[in-house]
Write an enzyme that holds these catalytic residues in place. Structure first.
Site, PDB file in Angstrom:
ATOM      1  N   SER A  91       0.126 -39.280 -62.708  1.00 65.12           N
ATOM      2  CA  SER A  91       0.526 -38.879 -61.356  1.00 65.12           C
ATOM      3  C   SER A  91       1.450 -39.872 -60.674  1.00 65.12           C
ATOM      4  O   SER A  91       1.851 -39.668 -59.538  1.00 65.12           O
ATOM      5  CB  SER A  91      -0.720 -38.668 -60.480  1.00 65.12           C
ATOM      6  OG  SER A  91      -1.457 -39.859 -60.367  1.00 65.12           O
ATOM      7  N   THR A 210      -0.752 -39.865 -55.759  1.00 67.13           N
ATOM      8  CA  THR A 210       0.113 -40.974 -55.436  1.00 67.13           C
ATOM      9  C   THR A 210      -0.706 -42.252 -55.410  1.00 67.13           C
ATOM     10  O   THR A 210      -1.922 -42.202 -55.469  1.00 67.13           O
ATOM     11  CB  THR A 210       0.701 -40.742 -54.035  1.00 67.13           C
ATOM     12  OG1 THR A 210       1.474 -41.855 -53.654  1.00 67.13           O
ATOM     13  CG2 THR A 210      -0.396 -40.599 -53.005  1.00 67.13           C
ATOM     14  N   THR A 228       4.973 -42.070 -56.296  1.00 71.75           N
ATOM     15  CA  THR A 228       4.341 -40.930 -56.954  1.00 71.75           C
ATOM     16  C   THR A 228       5.335 -40.160 -57.809  1.00 71.75           C
ATOM     17  O   THR A 228       6.549 -40.245 -57.615  1.00 71.75           O
ATOM     18  CB  THR A 228       3.754 -39.970 -55.901  1.00 71.75           C
ATOM     19  OG1 THR A 228       3.031 -38.933 -56.541  1.00 71.75           O
ATOM     20  CG2 THR A 228       4.848 -39.361 -55.052  1.00 71.75           C
ATOM     21  N   ARG A 238      11.006 -30.267 -55.164  1.00 71.76           N
ATOM     22  CA  ARG A 238       9.942 -30.394 -54.179  1.00 71.76           C
ATOM     23  C   ARG A 238       9.673 -31.858 -53.881  1.00 71.76           C
ATOM     24  O   ARG A 238       9.612 -32.695 -54.762  1.00 71.76           O
ATOM     25  CB  ARG A 238       8.664 -29.728 -54.684  1.00 71.76           C
ATOM     26  CG  ARG A 238       7.457 -29.846 -53.737  1.00 71.76           C
ATOM     27  CD  ARG A 238       6.561 -31.017 -54.069  1.00 71.76           C
ATOM     28  NE  ARG A 238       5.346 -31.062 -53.224  1.00 71.76           N
ATOM     29  CZ  ARG A 238       4.472 -32.073 -53.232  1.00 71.76           C
ATOM     30  NH1 ARG A 238       4.674 -33.115 -54.020  1.00 71.76           N
ATOM     31  NH2 ARG A 238       3.410 -32.042 -52.449  1.00 71.76           N
ATOM     32  N   VAL A 239       9.508 -32.165 -52.601  1.00 77.42           N
ATOM     33  CA  VAL A 239       9.157 -33.509 -52.159  1.00 77.42           C
ATOM     34  C   VAL A 239       7.953 -33.392 -51.233  1.00 77.42           C
ATOM     35  O   VAL A 239       7.942 -32.558 -50.328  1.00 77.42           O
ATOM     36  CB  VAL A 239      10.324 -34.191 -51.420  1.00 77.42           C
ATOM     37  CG1 VAL A 239       9.887 -35.536 -50.845  1.00 77.42           C
ATOM     38  CG2 VAL A 239      11.509 -34.383 -52.362  1.00 77.42           C
ATOM     39  N   GLY A 240       6.941 -34.195 -51.471  1.00 76.87           N
ATOM     40  CA  GLY A 240       5.763 -34.187 -50.617  1.00 76.87           C
ATOM     41  C   GLY A 240       5.863 -35.221 -49.521  1.00 76.87           C
ATOM     42  O   GLY A 240       6.946 -35.591 -49.074  1.00 76.87           O
ATOM     43  N   ASP A 241       4.725 -35.740 -49.117  1.00 75.81           N
ATOM     44  CA  ASP A 241       4.695 -36.689 -48.011  1.00 75.81           C
ATOM     45  C   ASP A 241       4.990 -38.115 -48.430  1.00 75.81           C
ATOM     46  O   ASP A 241       5.402 -38.941 -47.615  1.00 75.81           O
ATOM     47  CB  ASP A 241       3.314 -36.662 -47.353  1.00 75.81           C
ATOM     48  CG  ASP A 241       2.223 -37.144 -48.312  1.00 75.81           C
ATOM     49  OD1 ASP A 241       2.163 -36.622 -49.446  1.00 75.81           O
ATOM     50  OD2 ASP A 241       1.440 -38.035 -47.949  1.00 75.81           O
ATOM     51  N   THR A 261      -2.861 -39.536 -49.110  1.00 82.21           N
ATOM     52  CA  THR A 261      -2.943 -39.020 -50.471  1.00 82.21           C
ATOM     53  C   THR A 261      -3.410 -37.579 -50.415  1.00 82.21           C
ATOM     54  O   THR A 261      -4.035 -37.160 -49.442  1.00 82.21           O
ATOM     55  CB  THR A 261      -3.916 -39.886 -51.303  1.00 82.21           C
ATOM     56  OG1 THR A 261      -3.879 -39.466 -52.663  1.00 82.21           O
ATOM     57  CG2 THR A 261      -5.339 -39.771 -50.789  1.00 82.21           C
ATOM     58  N   GLY A 262      -3.094 -36.819 -51.441  1.00 85.45           N
ATOM     59  CA  GLY A 262      -3.516 -35.422 -51.463  1.00 85.45           C
ATOM     60  C   GLY A 262      -2.353 -34.462 -51.344  1.00 85.45           C
ATOM     61  O   GLY A 262      -1.229 -34.780 -51.739  1.00 85.45           O
ATOM     62  N   VAL A 263      -2.600 -33.303 -50.798  1.00 86.13           N
ATOM     63  CA  VAL A 263      -1.572 -32.270 -50.670  1.00 86.13           C
ATOM     64  C   VAL A 263      -0.601 -32.670 -49.566  1.00 86.13           C
ATOM     65  O   VAL A 263      -0.906 -32.572 -48.377  1.00 86.13           O
ATOM     66  CB  VAL A 263      -2.198 -30.893 -50.372  1.00 86.13           C
ATOM     67  CG1 VAL A 263      -1.114 -29.838 -50.199  1.00 86.13           C
ATOM     68  CG2 VAL A 263      -3.137 -30.495 -51.513  1.00 86.13           C
ATOM     69  N   GLY A 264       0.574 -33.114 -49.967  1.00 86.11           N
ATOM     70  CA  GLY A 264       1.522 -33.715 -49.041  1.00 86.11           C
ATOM     71  C   GLY A 264       2.033 -32.802 -47.956  1.00 86.11           C
ATOM     72  O   GLY A 264       2.367 -33.257 -46.855  1.00 86.11           O
TER      73      GLY A 264
END
Length: 350
Positions: A91, A210, A228, A238-241, A261-264
């Protein structure tokens, strides 16, 4: 005369209190205070904390810097190198699983005690995006570089272009393509949860998350970083937080720092790490601030929150730390003069 800073603080406090239900406020009110003064920091109180089990190894590398009187910023970067180069970590970095097109893209950001920050988004072929993010911070007038532009900048600054898709990740991706079923697995970063999880997931979907890192050096200065490979089999681009300042990471040297951490997507929608730091500014303890940020997510999307994981980790100027998550299973690592290789389970709502 209008004082904008005081007005923002007052407005934020009012908004925070409105969001709390009575029972939550009763639990958290004992942690709040009315003083806006920055907490005093005792020198030689160096500490580094990181999300998840692999934070232990990361902290060890960061502590080598801090224990010799080094800067928090250097400690954060050195700590991040460990999971970024770990081929077994699916990850973060080199071992990260690809997107649905079979391409490994990495995200990272870094922030120092002066509020300087840098980030790279969806960068390919660079093993240590945290260091590219630092170069963005130190050598450009920008905060973020993305995609091909981030890669171009990295190569111009001496970074080596590498193939990041390992044979293990490629095999997992090809297996996933047979069904192309996208179902993120919560807490897969936690070794105990990983052992208990179904082992026949399509494509071995150990697919996020992350590492977020916060450090304070002997001078009492704070820095943070986040790196991450994002969610496995995500849409390309796609880019998360994680690389977004204020979402995946935020540091204010007068107050403290936070990472997520988690679903960004849910962290971005709530500007989570910035929220945690601002709550600490109002007097919340790190844990209480993390809890309130989690409660904001649950309150806005209760049905969604039941099926996802989001956690926050925070440290204030005193070196106090705490965490809170939606689901059980979130853990973080702590390293200072008193505690080495310490893994702490974060508290949770469910």
């Amino acid at each position: 005369m209008f004082n904008r800073r005081k007005f923002i603080k007052a407005s934020a406090l009012s908004a925070g209190l409105v969001a709390l239900n009575k029972s939550t406020f009763a639990k958290l009110s004992k942690h709040t205070g009315t003083s806006s003064a920055a907490p005093k920091t005792v020198k030689n109180s160096a500490i580094i904390i990181s999300t998840w089990d692999f934070g232990i190894a990361a902290n060890k590398a960061g502590w080598e810097i801090l224990s010799k009187g080094g800067k928090a910023l250097d400690a954060v970067e050195h700590a991040a190198w460990v999971p970024e180069a770990d081929v077994k970590n699916s990850s973060v970095g080199y071992g990260g699983l690809p997107d649905r097109d079979g391409i490994v893209t990495l995200d990272a950001c870094i922030m120092d005690e002066q509020g300087n920050c840098g980030a790279v988004l969806a960068i390919e072929h660079i093993k240590h995006p945290i260091s590219v993010a630092r170069k963005v911070m130190e050598k450009t007038p920008h905060v973020m570089l993305a995609g091909d532009g981030a890669l171009q900048f990295a190569l111009e600054n001496g970074f080596k272009k590498e193939e990041l898709l390992t044979e293990t990740s490629k095999t997992a991706w090809k297996e996933w393509l047979k069904t192309a079923h996208y179902a993120p697995v919560m807490n897969i970063e936690n070794e105990n949860y990983r052992k208990a999880a179904p082992q026949k997931l399509p494509g071995n979907q150990y697919n996020h998350d992350t590492i977020g890192i916060l450090a304070m050096d002997a001078e009492g200065n704070l820095s943070g970083g986040c790196t991450t490979s994002g969610m496995a089999y995500k849409l390309h681009g796609r880019v998360g937080d994680s690389p977004i300042i204020g979402a995946g990471l935020y540091v204010d040297n007068e107050v403290g720092g936070a990472t997520s951490t988690g679903v960004g997507e849910e962290v971005v929608r709530n500007v989570g790490s910035f929220l945690v730091v601002e709550l600490m500014r109002q007097g919340y303890t790190p844990e209480a601030a993390c809890k309130e940020a989690v409660m904001r997510i649950i309150k806005k999307k209760p049905d969604t929150a039941k099926n996802i994981q989001v956690g926050f980790l925070a440290m204030n100027k005193k070196g106090e730390y705490g965490a809170y998550a939606i689901q059980k299973g979130f853990s973080y690592a702590v390293c200072n003069t008193d505690k080495q290789d310490l893994l702490i389970p974060g508290k949770s709502f469910y």
